[in-house]
Write a protein that holds these residues in place. Structure first.
Motif, PDB file in Angstrom:
ATOM      1  N   UNK A  89      44.793  36.072  50.363  1.00 13.63           N
ATOM      2  CA  UNK A  89      44.865  37.534  50.366  1.00 13.63           C
ATOM      3  C   UNK A  89      44.692  38.205  49.014  1.00 13.63           C
ATOM      4  N   UNK A  90      44.599  37.417  47.947  1.00 10.14           N
ATOM      5  CA  UNK A  90      44.314  38.008  46.642  1.00 10.14           C
ATOM      6  C   UNK A  90      42.975  37.552  46.083  1.00 10.14           C
ATOM      7  N   UNK A  91      42.323  36.627  46.772  1.00  9.49           N
ATOM      8  CA  UNK A  91      40.962  36.203  46.394  1.00  9.49           C
ATOM      9  C   UNK A  91      40.002  36.447  47.553  1.00  9.49           C
ATOM     10  N   UNK A  92      40.187  35.727  48.652  1.00  8.62           N
ATOM     11  CA  UNK A  92      39.216  35.800  49.746  1.00  8.62           C
ATOM     12  C   UNK A  92      39.177  37.177  50.405  1.00  8.62           C
ATOM     13  N   UNK A  93      40.335  37.738  50.726  1.00  6.25           N
ATOM     14  CA  UNK A  93      40.341  39.032  51.423  1.00  6.25           C
ATOM     15  C   UNK A  93      39.627  40.118  50.619  1.00  6.25           C
ATOM     16  N   UNK A  94      39.981  40.356  49.347  1.00  5.71           N
ATOM     17  CA  UNK A  94      39.273  41.415  48.622  1.00  5.71           C
ATOM     18  C   UNK A  94      37.781  41.138  48.431  1.00  5.71           C
ATOM     19  N   UNK A  95      37.414  39.896  48.104  1.00  9.23           N
ATOM     20  CA  UNK A  95      35.994  39.612  47.872  1.00  9.23           C
ATOM     21  C   UNK A  95      35.199  39.785  49.158  1.00  9.23           C
ATOM     22  N   UNK A  96      35.706  39.276  50.264  1.00 11.26           N
ATOM     23  CA  UNK A  96      34.991  39.394  51.536  1.00 11.26           C
ATOM     24  C   UNK A  96      34.857  40.852  51.971  1.00 11.26           C
ATOM     25  N   UNK A  97      35.740  41.715  51.461  1.00 11.70           N
ATOM     26  CA  UNK A  97      35.658  43.147  51.773  1.00 11.70           C
ATOM     27  C   UNK A  97      35.054  43.954  50.619  1.00 11.70           C
ATOM     28  N   UNK A  98      34.277  43.251  49.772  1.00 15.75           N
ATOM     29  CA  UNK A  98      33.549  43.898  48.680  1.00 15.75           C
ATOM     30  C   UNK A  98      34.459  44.589  47.668  1.00 15.75           C
ATOM     31  N   UNK A  99      35.645  44.040  47.424  1.00 12.18           N
ATOM     32  CA  UNK A  99      36.544  44.586  46.419  1.00 12.18           C
ATOM     33  C   UNK A  99      36.827  43.513  45.361  1.00 12.18           C
ATOM     34  N   UNK A 100      35.779  43.111  44.671  1.00 15.03           N
ATOM     35  CA  UNK A 100      35.942  42.118  43.605  1.00 15.03           C
ATOM     36  C   UNK A 100      36.932  42.614  42.559  1.00 15.03           C
ATOM     37  N   UNK A 101      36.961  43.930  42.371  1.00 13.18           N
ATOM     38  CA  UNK A 101      37.848  44.506  41.353  1.00 13.18           C
ATOM     39  C   UNK A 101      39.318  44.241  41.643  1.00 13.18           C
ATOM     40  N   UNK A 102      39.661  43.949  42.893  1.00 19.13           N
ATOM     41  CA  UNK A 102      41.054  43.702  43.256  1.00 19.13           C
ATOM     42  C   UNK A 102      41.394  42.209  43.341  1.00 19.13           C
ATOM     43  N   UNK A 103      40.400  41.354  43.172  1.00 16.79           N
ATOM     44  CA  UNK A 103      40.625  39.911  43.292  1.00 16.79           C
ATOM     45  C   UNK A 103      41.372  39.380  42.066  1.00 16.79           C
ATOM     46  N   UNK A 104      42.243  38.397  42.305  1.00 18.30           N
ATOM     47  CA  UNK A 104      42.999  37.736  41.242  1.00 18.30           C
ATOM     48  C   UNK A 104      42.566  36.276  41.218  1.00 18.30           C
TER      49      UNK A 104
END
Length: 464
Positions: A89-104
């Motif tokens: 939920x801090x890597x796959x979820x944001x990236x898959x939803x086009x939010x690389x800026x929120x990925x850790x």
């Protein structure tokens, strides 16, 4: 086998992070999709128990409900933090939803992701035979198929991704993207929600692994054939339509009607997640009240948004943002006898929600990115055919591919949201009925049974 004998059906083994074990009602979500197939084959559902321990354990507790077996395992606190809150939920979820800026991108997260996928592989190998059909669900288990193959599993193994698959350049932002993709290609069938997701994954595999397209959606990837299947998930539309007319639904609608009076209800129902476009939706309603003062007191916008993953910082920040936005909008536009936005940060029963859908003049489903979004389909199913409400749908929801008769909008454009709401509440009944009928026919034809059958048909055609 004699002519009178029927071939033995393979047992289905479903794997997902959460299961339907212990649920009093299995009326919605993945439970509906899988239950009949699991019950018909005396199947097994493997997943997380929901318990967090102080220590790791590979033990899986067995139980049985209505002909379906369960094997549930616990997570340790470190596994929950690293695998679930961390990598999932801090890597796959944001990236898959086009939010690389929120990925850790913390390397320790991936170690726990591998650990949990290996743990589930161990449970599968202890429970399954090569004749079983293994059906794995969602982004938590991208590696599981590859781990099973490495450990000698030769049986059929399929995967369904419930969330979007992003463009290749976005997916490559994940440091371990090649390992994830190799795990994905170990499955025989990979189901995706919409054609854009399928095209993104196919392009990635061609560019990164030199995949060669074969007939009928199949790809040759490093010596293995994997079938990429366009398979949009549906709902049980007839059942939900009935739910919207049952007593709990009508009671909930009656409660809200007392507050509404003669106002038009515009409704939104979403998990509190940054992918759902909630701040943009609130701004769109503010734009509506700003542009059209004659609508003040004529519309009531109710947003139901139960919090999710509140321990993740981005979700806590979203909650603060929505609190502030709703307060500002109500302060700017409200009156003594009118609150423009009713923002309810809590969950309601599915039956109650169905009643509110049926009462609504319009429903805002405006995610910034979504694999499918079943709220859109449930809203349509809940409507009164003689006087239906209008669906306003984001162009970035997977459902927009099927539901073209909705009012399709850009969720980043507050003026588009405002104009769509105005169009919806002023739309003539005949046009509303025509749009609704086409939408309802579609969700009834491609319902949850159609989705399950489509995947299982592709699955069962894989050579044993």
């Amino acid at each position: 086998m004699t002519e009178t004998e029927t071939p033995k059906r393979s047992r289905l083994i479903a794997i997902s992070n959460r299961t339907a074990a212990g649920q009093e009602s299995r009326a919605g979500g993945l439970a509906v999709a899988l239950w009949d197939s699991l019950a018909d084959t005396r199947g097994l559902w493997i997943g997380w128990s929901g318990r967090i321990l102080d220590f790791p354990s590979n033990r899986a507790r067995k139980s049985s409900e209505d002909g379906v077996e369960f094997a549930l395992t616990d997570y340790s606190r470190d596994q929950f933090d690293g695998f679930y809150l961390g990598y999932s939920n801090s890597v796959l979820w944001p990236v898959m939803h086009n939010r690389i800026d929120l990925a850790v991108f913390d390397s320790s997260f991936f170690r726990y992701y591998v650990e949990i996928n290996e743990k589930f592989s161990d449970i599968v190998r202890r429970q399954a035979t090569e004749d079983d059909l293994i059906w794995v669900h969602d982004y938590h288990f991208l590696l599981l198929g590859g781990i099973l193959r490495e450990e000698g599993w030769t049986g059929r193994c399929g995967f369904f991704l419930h969330i979007p698959f992003p463009s290749p350049e976005v997916f490559r932002a994940i440091p371990e993207h090649r390992k994830l993709a190799k795990g994905l290609c170990a499955y025989d069938v990979v189901g995706l929600q919409c054609r854009k997701d399928l095209a993104n994954l196919a392009q990635y595999l061609e560019e990164e692994f030199g995949a060669e397209e074969q007939p009928d959606g199949k790809f040759l990837v490093e010596g293995r054939i994997v079938h990429l299947l366009h398979c949009p998930i549906g709902i049980d539309s007839k059942s939900f339509a009935q739910t919207a007319q049952d007593e709990p639904a009508t009671r909930a609608a009656s409660r809200l009607s007392r507050f509404l009076g003669e106002r038009d209800l515009v409704i939104g129902v979403d998990r509190m997640d940054y992918s759902k476009g909630l701040p943009q939706r609130f701004e769109g309603m503010a734009d509506l009240f700003d542009r059209y003062p004659e609508l003040h007191g004529k519309i009531s916008f109710t947003q139901i948004a139960p919090p999710s993953r509140s321990v993740v910082e981005e979700y806590a920040q979203l909650r603060e943002q929505l609190d502030a936005l709703s307060g500002r909008i109500n302060g700017d536009y409200g009156d003594l006898d009118w609150m423009p936005i009713r923002y309810l940060a809590r969950g309601y029963d599915r039956e109650e929600i169905a009643g509110l859908y049926r009462l609504a003049t319009a429903c805002l489903v405006t995610p910034l990115q979504d694999g499918m979004n079943l709220v859109a389909k449930e809203f349509v199913a809940a409507q009164d055919p003689e006087d239906p409400g209008v669906l306003i749908l984001s162009q970035f929801a997977g459902a927009a591919e099927q539901m073209k008769e909705a009012l399709i909008i850009n969720p980043y454009d507050s003026s588009a949201i405002a104009e769509a709401v105005k169009q919806a509440i002023e739309m003539p009944r005949e046009e509303r009925r025509e749009r609704w009928q086409k939408l309802y026919d579609n969700i009834s034809e491609q319902d949850i049974g159609w989705w399950r059958s489509r995947f299982m048909t592709a699955f069962e055609q894989v050579p044993a």
